[in-house]
Motif scaffolding. Sequence first.
Motif, PDB file in Angstrom:
ATOM      1  N   HIS A 376       0.724  -1.300   0.014  1.00 45.21           N
ATOM      2  CA  HIS A 376      -0.662  -0.379  -0.402  1.00 45.21           C
ATOM      3  C   HIS A 376       1.025   1.635  -0.055  1.00 45.21           C
ATOM      4  N   SER A 379       3.724   2.182  -3.324  1.00 42.99           N
ATOM      5  CA  SER A 379       2.573   1.933  -4.829  1.00 42.99           C
ATOM      6  C   SER A 379       2.300   3.239  -4.759  1.00 42.99           C
ATOM      7  N   ARG A 380       2.795   4.143  -3.058  1.00 43.56           N
ATOM      8  CA  ARG A 380       2.195   5.767  -3.279  1.00 43.56           C
ATOM      9  C   ARG A 380       3.480   6.409  -2.969  1.00 43.56           C
TER      10      ARG A 380
ATOM     11  N   HIS B  75       4.303   6.984  -9.284  1.00 43.17           N
ATOM     12  CA  HIS B  75       3.288   6.751  -8.881  1.00 43.17           C
ATOM     13  C   HIS B  75       2.329   8.972  -7.792  1.00 43.17           C
ATOM     14  N   ARG B  76       3.207   9.249  -8.162  1.00 49.76           N
ATOM     15  CA  ARG B  76       2.213  10.238  -7.879  1.00 49.76           C
ATOM     16  C   ARG B  76       0.743  10.419  -9.186  1.00 49.76           C
ATOM     17  N   SER B  79      -3.134   5.268  -9.093  1.00 44.93           N
ATOM     18  CA  SER B  79      -3.790   4.413  -7.963  1.00 44.93           C
ATOM     19  C   SER B  79      -4.015   3.393  -8.170  1.00 44.93           C
ATOM     20  N   PHE B 100      -3.646   6.995   3.318  1.00 43.56           N
ATOM     21  CA  PHE B 100      -2.842   6.909   1.504  1.00 43.56           C
ATOM     22  C   PHE B 100      -3.371   7.897   0.787  1.00 43.56           C
ATOM     23  N   GLN B 104      -0.477   9.370  -1.110  1.00 44.58           N
ATOM     24  CA  GLN B 104      -0.411   9.043  -3.205  1.00 44.58           C
ATOM     25  C   GLN B 104      -0.364  10.937  -3.591  1.00 44.58           C
ATOM     26  N   ALA B 143      -8.682   4.905  -3.692  1.00 47.20           N
ATOM     27  CA  ALA B 143      -7.641   5.494  -4.895  1.00 47.20           C
ATOM     28  C   ALA B 143      -9.334   6.093  -5.503  1.00 47.20           C
ATOM     29  N   THR B 146      -8.147  10.285  -4.949  1.00 42.09           N
ATOM     30  CA  THR B 146      -7.254  11.176  -6.071  1.00 42.09           C
ATOM     31  C   THR B 146      -7.886  11.323  -7.603  1.00 42.09           C
ATOM     32  N   ALA B 148      -5.660  10.388  -9.590  1.00 43.97           N
ATOM     33  CA  ALA B 148      -4.411  10.280 -10.570  1.00 43.97           C
ATOM     34  C   ALA B 148      -5.363  10.191 -11.761  1.00 43.97           C
TER      35      ALA B 148
END
Lengths: 529, 298
Positions: A376, A379-380, B75-76, B79, B100, B104, B143, B146, B148
Motif C-alpha cells: 500500500h 505503490s504511493r 506513483h504521483r 492509484s 493513503f 498519494q 483510490a 485521488t 490520479a
Amino acid sequence: MRETLQLVTFILRRERLSLVLWVIGIVGIVVYMPFLYEGMYPTVTDRYAAMLMMANPAIVAIVGPSTGAYTLGALMTQEILLISVLAVGIMNVLLVNRHTRVDEELGRLELIRSFPVGSTTILQAVFAVVVVANVLIGGLVAVGFAVSGVEGLTVAGSVLFGAILTVSGLLFAAVTAVCAQAFSTAKGASGAAFMVLLVMYMVRAVGDIAGNFLSYVSPLGLVLQTRTFVDDVWWPLAVVLVQVVVLSALAVYLISQRDLGMGLIPAKAGPRGAAPSLLSVDGLAWRLSRGSLLIWTAGTFLVGLAYGAVIGEVETYIGENEMLQMLLASVGSGDATGPDQFIPFLIMFLVIVLMIPIVGPILRLAGEEKRNLTEHLLSRVVTRGGLLRSYFLISMLASMVLLAAGGFGFWLSGSMMLDDPIALTTMMGAMLVYLPATWLLIGLAVLLVGWLPKFAGFSMLMIGFMFFIGFFGAMLALPEVVMNLSPLSHVPAMPVDDFSAVSFSVMTSLAVALMAAGFVGYSRRDMQG
Amino acid sequence: MVTLDVKNVSKNFGKFQALDNVSLQVRQGEVHGFIGPNGAGKSTTIRVILGILQASEGSVTVFGKDAWKDKVEIHRKISYVPGDVNLWPNLTGGEVIDLFMKLQGSGNVAKREELIRRFQLDPTKKCRTYSKGNRQKVALIAAFATDAELFILDEPTSGLDPLMEKVFHECVLEVKAAGKSVLLSSHILSEVEKLCDHVSIIRRGEIIESGQMDALRKLQRVNVAVVTEEKILDFGQLDGVHEVEEVDGAVVFQLEPRAKSEVMRVLAGYGVMSLEVSPLPLEDLFMQHYEQGDGERG
C-alpha cells in the motif's frame, strides 16, 4: 444437559493441544520448584538469610509478604505462589475469552447458537471445561508436592497450595466471563480482564508493604494470607471461592440479558479521519510502535527499580551461593563478589531481554511486507529508503530510551538502598555502554530485511545465542572463538571494568556498515508477499 | 497517447518463470481488461508495473518514464487497489483512507466523503473488524478520491456485494469519462465485458490474446437458438457446429463464423420459425482459450 456435555466435548477437542501444553507447562515448572529450592538453601543458615532478604519491602511488593518462618515450604511459597497464580490466571483469561467473546466476534457463536443451544448453555460448558482444567492443575501440583519427599512439604500444605491455584484460576475465568459480557470486542474483554488482574496485583502490593486491609481487599492478596506450609489457613481461600460463585452467577445473568454480538458497554467508535501526526510513513510507524514501546519502557523502568531494591541485599546472598558466584564470574574481569560485581550481571540480562523490543520495529516491517501491507505504501509516493528509515529510527530510539529507562530505575531505587550510593552517571554509563551491541543487532536485522527478508527472524535467534553465551559460556568453558561471536562479549562490564573507546567505536562502525548495506539492499530488491 | 507500455517483460523467481514475454499497452482514456485464471501472472505483472518487483527482462514505461527507476515519480499519478487488501488492524478505516490519500498526494476531501457515502462504509470502525469487502471498500475509496491519471485495480470486486459492485462500475465509468486510464484485472468476465474497451488475456505467464473487446468477440463463435417446423436430425454432424442442445423445443448451438452461410442454408430446409443469435458470453469464450491451450500443451 446433553447439549452442555456435547459443547464441553467440542471445546475440549478444540483445546486439546493448547490446554495440555498450559497444564503440563505450569504443573511441570511448579512441581520442579521444591527440588530447586532444596539445592539453593541446603542449610538452616541459608534459609534464615534468605528469609531476612525476602522480608525486604521491595521483594514483598513483587512476590508477597514473608511469614517470618524460614522453612523450605514457607520460603518457596513466598517466592513462587503469586507468580504461579498469575500464570494460571493468564491461562484462564485466554481460555475463557477464546470460547466466549472471540468466538462471538468471529461469528462462530452464531453458528453454535443456530442449533437448539441456549445462551447460558455455552457459558456453562465453558465453566465446566475451566473447572476441569483448574482442578487438574491444582490436583497435580498438590500430589507433586506431597510426594516430592522434600523436607517440610506437608500433605496439608500441598493440598492448600494446589487448591489456591485451582480457586484463583476459577476466579480469573469468572472475571473474564463477566468482561466478555461487558465488552463487545475480544480485545476489549481480554484487556479488561488483564487490567483487573493488574489492579488486584497492585492493590495487594500496596497492602502487603503497608501491612494494612488492602491485602484483604484484593483476592490476590487474600490467597497470600493463607500462610501455606506454615499454619495452612483456609478461610481466605473460602472468601475467594465465594467471589468466584458470585462472579460466575453474574456472568450467567448478564449473558441472558443481552443480544448476541452486543456488549453492555457499547464499542467506542474510532476517529473518522486521521490526525495530522499519522499522515506520513514516519507517523504510521510511530503510531504502530508507540504502544508497545511505552509498555516496554514502563516495564523496564520497573525492573530497574526492582534491581536497585535488591542490590543492597545481594552481598550476603552471593557470598553463600556457589552457583551464583560462577555465573557472576562469567561477566567482567574482577573477582570481587559485591553489589558492583552483581550490577553488570543484572544489566546484561536486562539488555538481552530488551533486544526484543529494540529489534521489534524492523521485524514488524518485515512482517508487514509478508502481509502485503508495505505494498500500500510503496505503490504511493514513498521511497524504499524512506520506508525503512521510519521503522529503523524507531528501533534506534527504542535502544536509547529503553536502556536509559532501565538505568534510571536502577539508580533511583539503588541510591536509596545502598549505603554507598552509585552515581547516576556511573549507572547510566553501565547501561548505555551496551548501545553499540544493540545497534549491531539492529544492523543485523536491517541487513537481513534488506537482502534476505525471509531470514529476518534470524535476528531473534541471535538474541538467543547472546543469552546462551552470556549465561552459560563461562560455565561450559566454551572456546574464546565462540564466545567472541556474541557482541556482548566485547562490552566492558562497567562499573567493574573501564569504558573502552575502542570497543565502543569498533562496534558502532560495524553496526553502521551493516545498516548501510541493509538500506542499499532494501531499495534494490523485489518486495515479497 | 500511450499511458502504460509493458514491453516483452519476463519475470523469474528463481527457476520459476512467472511472466514470459508479456506485452500490453493501455492508452489514455481506455479501460483495459486484464483477465486470466488465478495464478496466471496478473498480480505479478501489476507489481512489476508498480516497481514493487523488478522485471528480469523487458521494459515497463508509465507516462513515458521507467517503472523501476522512476517509480516514486510515477506513483504521483497512479492509484492502486491490490487484490488482497490487508490493513493495519489498529487503525480505523477513515484513518487509513486519509493516510493513503496523503501518501498519494492528490486527495480530495469532498470526494472522499461522497465515496464513503456511496460505498456505505463506516469509517469509524477499526480495520480489525472489517470484512474482506469492507477492506476493499477502504482501498477503493482511497483510490477513487485521488486525482490520479492511471488506476490499477487488481480484482477489486471479489469481496463486494452486487450493489457495491454497481457503485464500483459507476466509479470506473466516471474516471473513464474524465479521460483517465484504467487497468482492471479480473476473472469475473461479465465485469470486464461491461467496462472494458480492450482486453488482454493472460495464462501461465503468457499473453494469449489481446485486442479490442469487439474484435476479440468477432473472431469467435456465436450462440444460436433456433425453432424449426420439422425436427432437425444429425445437426451435430455439420462442420462448424458445436455444443448442440435441445432447450424447450429449441435447438441451441454454438456456431463458428466460417460456417455461417452453410448452416443457414441447411436450416432453411427445415422451415425456420424463430432464430436468435447472440454473442457468446466471455465466460464461454475464455473457456475456449483455456481448453485449446491445454490441448496444445497436452
